[in-house]
Design a protein around this motif. Structure first.
Motif, short mmCIF file in Angstrom:
data_model
loop_
_atom_site.label_atom_id
_atom_site.label_comp_id
_atom_site.label_asym_id
_atom_site.label_seq_id
_atom_site.Cartn_x
_atom_site.Cartn_y
_atom_site.Cartn_z
N TYR A 111 41.66 33.48 29.09
CA TYR A 111 42.24 34.70 28.55
C TYR A 111 43.43 35.05 29.45
O TYR A 111 43.31 35.03 30.68
CB TYR A 111 41.25 35.86 28.59
CG TYR A 111 40.20 35.83 27.51
CD1 TYR A 111 40.29 36.67 26.40
CD2 TYR A 111 39.11 34.96 27.59
CE1 TYR A 111 39.32 36.66 25.41
CE2 TYR A 111 38.14 34.93 26.60
CZ TYR A 111 38.25 35.79 25.52
OH TYR A 111 37.29 35.77 24.54
N VAL A 112 44.58 35.36 28.85
CA VAL A 112 45.75 35.77 29.60
C VAL A 112 45.95 37.26 29.35
O VAL A 112 46.22 37.68 28.22
CB VAL A 112 47.00 34.97 29.18
CG1 VAL A 112 48.21 35.43 29.99
CG2 VAL A 112 46.76 33.48 29.39
N LEU A 113 45.80 38.06 30.41
CA LEU A 113 45.80 39.52 30.27
C LEU A 113 47.02 40.11 30.95
O LEU A 113 47.41 39.68 32.05
CB LEU A 113 44.53 40.10 30.91
CG LEU A 113 43.21 39.44 30.50
CD1 LEU A 113 42.05 40.09 31.23
CD2 LEU A 113 43.00 39.52 28.99
N ASN A 150 31.70 28.29 35.55
CA ASN A 150 32.36 29.16 36.52
C ASN A 150 33.36 30.04 35.80
O ASN A 150 33.93 29.66 34.78
CB ASN A 150 33.09 28.34 37.59
CG ASN A 150 32.15 27.67 38.55
OD1 ASN A 150 31.03 28.12 38.76
ND2 ASN A 150 32.58 26.57 39.14
N VAL A 151 33.59 31.21 36.36
CA VAL A 151 34.63 32.11 35.85
C VAL A 151 35.63 32.31 36.98
O VAL A 151 35.25 32.64 38.12
CB VAL A 151 34.04 33.45 35.40
CG1 VAL A 151 35.13 34.37 34.87
CG2 VAL A 151 32.97 33.22 34.33
N VAL A 187 47.34 38.11 34.31
CA VAL A 187 46.23 37.55 35.08
C VAL A 187 45.45 36.63 34.16
O VAL A 187 45.24 36.93 32.98
CB VAL A 187 45.33 38.67 35.66
CG1 VAL A 187 44.77 39.55 34.56
CG2 VAL A 187 44.19 38.08 36.48
N ASP A 188 45.07 35.46 34.69
CA ASP A 188 44.31 34.48 33.92
C ASP A 188 42.82 34.62 34.26
O ASP A 188 42.43 34.47 35.41
CB ASP A 188 44.75 33.05 34.25
CG ASP A 188 46.24 32.83 33.99
OD1 ASP A 188 46.78 33.52 33.11
OD2 ASP A 188 46.84 31.98 34.67
N VAL A 189 42.02 34.92 33.25
CA VAL A 189 40.56 34.93 33.41
C VAL A 189 40.05 33.72 32.65
O VAL A 189 40.11 33.68 31.42
CB VAL A 189 39.94 36.23 32.87
CG1 VAL A 189 38.42 36.19 33.03
CG2 VAL A 189 40.52 37.44 33.59
N CYS A 190 39.57 32.72 33.40
CA CYS A 190 39.24 31.42 32.79
C CYS A 190 37.76 31.11 32.91
O CYS A 190 37.11 31.43 33.91
CB CYS A 190 40.05 30.30 33.44
SG CYS A 190 41.84 30.51 33.28
#
Length: 403
Positions: free
Chosen positions: A88-90, A122-123, A158-161
């Protein structure tokens, strides 16, 4: 064992559902609240607007959950594709502090795609591992929430992967981001070191009479304050003498105060210390204690005989006196060295009035590398992405090591 596990899960679900069913606030704050896997947006009982994940992520499948009366866990985003990460790119503002929270609840899928157990993944946040999620059976359905506080430097996203593990399919039910007051948790704003705080506990002590979770609109930043009771510790409650923080305290304490509903009750005693097991590899701990004198005292009594306390964290300590009814807070950050436990100390000196504690929180503090792939290289890579139609590629192209 199975019944006990399901009862615990039901209690957590009830607490979360109570929070999400709060009465509508007249001025709901603008948050980024992503209802992952949902087909349409909605507004919850607290007035928070939830949006779908369209435009934030390009991989994954929407899964509808059989939840009965369990709200808001109606859906999840499940990443069934054979690829290592899904991001997700926030959007974020530069030089701002954010609270980030994910919720995972597997439920029972009524869609074609399903959440397979066992599952592990993993996150990451901007290439740094935030947490590892694993579940073996449907007793591990959740819900589970993970929360962190981070400071955005020169980035506007911010990248939440979600990085696939050895088994199962990564999934997520919601992603929430709250911009905090510029002075909140300002200890992580170090010109030389970037700290990433991972929440261990944020507890509302005493005997809270209402919801197990206190959050928005009581807390304008939508932090979760979980109720914790201890039969061996005396509690006190009083909402009639609550006073606001002084302007001086707001300036020096960084607006880092517990909301009023949290401050209406407290533990009292000569020793209110608590202990936690250190997470493997956690280099530092950051603790904050929240105080407000709510016992049956007059202002003159309190001024003449302040409530004296000593707080400490693994050897580092400081003294604190409460001489007014205004709320106070104390915070300590320490390097953990070789310790296997983390001790949050709160005692009252001999002969003084017993200490009082309205709430506390503990975070692990990690030094993070906010570097990303060189901007020029990233531009070329994004051009290649466009030319070859690689629409499911998101996040830093060179994860886990920036180029």
């Amino acid at each position: 064992m199975e019944g006990s596990s399901r009862r615990r899960r039901s209690a957590i679900l009830t607490a979360l559902c109570t929070f999400f069913a709060l009465a509508l606030s007249s001025s709901a704050q603008e948050f980024l609240s992503i209802d992952c896997g949902a087909d349409v947006g909605r507004t919850d009982g607290a007035g928070i607007k939830w949006v779908t994940d369209d435009g934030y992520v390009k991989t994954g499948t929407n899964v509808q959950l059989e939840t009965g009366e369990i709200s808001p866990f109606y859906s999840a985003r499940v990443f069934t594709e054979k690829r290592s990460k899904h991001c997700y790119v926030l959007p974020v503002q530069k030089n701002s502090t954010y609270l980030l929270r994910n919720i995972h609840y597997a439920g029972e899928s009524i869609s074609t795609a399903s959440i397979a157990f066992p599952v592990s993944f993993n996150v990451t946040v901007n290439n740094e591992v935030w947490y590892s999620f694993s579940g073996q059976t449907d007793d591990d359905l959740g819900p589970f929430f993970y929360e962190s506080v981070f400071y955005s430097l020169q980035k506007e996203e911010v990248d939440v992967c979600f990085v696939a593990g050895a088994s199962g399919t990564p999934f997520v039910n919601s992603i929430e981001m709250r911009e905090l007051n510029p002075l909140s948790y300002y200890d992580i704003r170090d010109p030389n070191i970037n700290w990433f705080l991972v929440l261990v506990a944020r507890y509302n002590t005493g005997s809270p009479p209402n919801s197990s979770i206190i959050s928005y609109p009581d807390d304008p930043y939508d932090r979760y304050w979980l109720r914790v009771t201890n039969s061996s510790r005396a509690g006190v409650a009083n909402s009639s003498v609550l006073a606001p923080p002084t302007q001086a305290a707001l300036t020096t304490a960084g607006w880092n105060f517990a909301p009023e509903r949290v401050r209406e009750d407290a533990w009292v005693g000569t020793d209110l210390s608590v202990q936690f097991i250190r997470a493997e590899g956690a280099p530092r701990a950051y603790a904050a204690w929240y105080f407000q004198e709510i016992r049956n005292l007059t202002a003159a009594e309190l001024l003449k005989n302040p409530t004296q306390m000593v707080v400490g964290l693994n050897g580092a300590s400081l003294a604190l006196n409460l001489s007014t009814f205004n709320p106070r807070q104390a915070r300590v950050a320490v390097q953990l060295e070789n310790s296997t436990t983390v001790d949050l100390i709160l005692i009252s000196p001999n002969g003084s009035r017993p200490a009082i504690l309205n709430a506390f929180e503990l975070h692990w503090a990690y030094e993070v590398d906010q570097s990303t792939t060189n901007a020029k290289d990233a531009t070329v890579l994004k051009s290649l992405q466009s030319i070859f139609g690689l629409e499911d590629w998101q996040g830093d192209a060179c994860y886990p090591v920036a180029w």
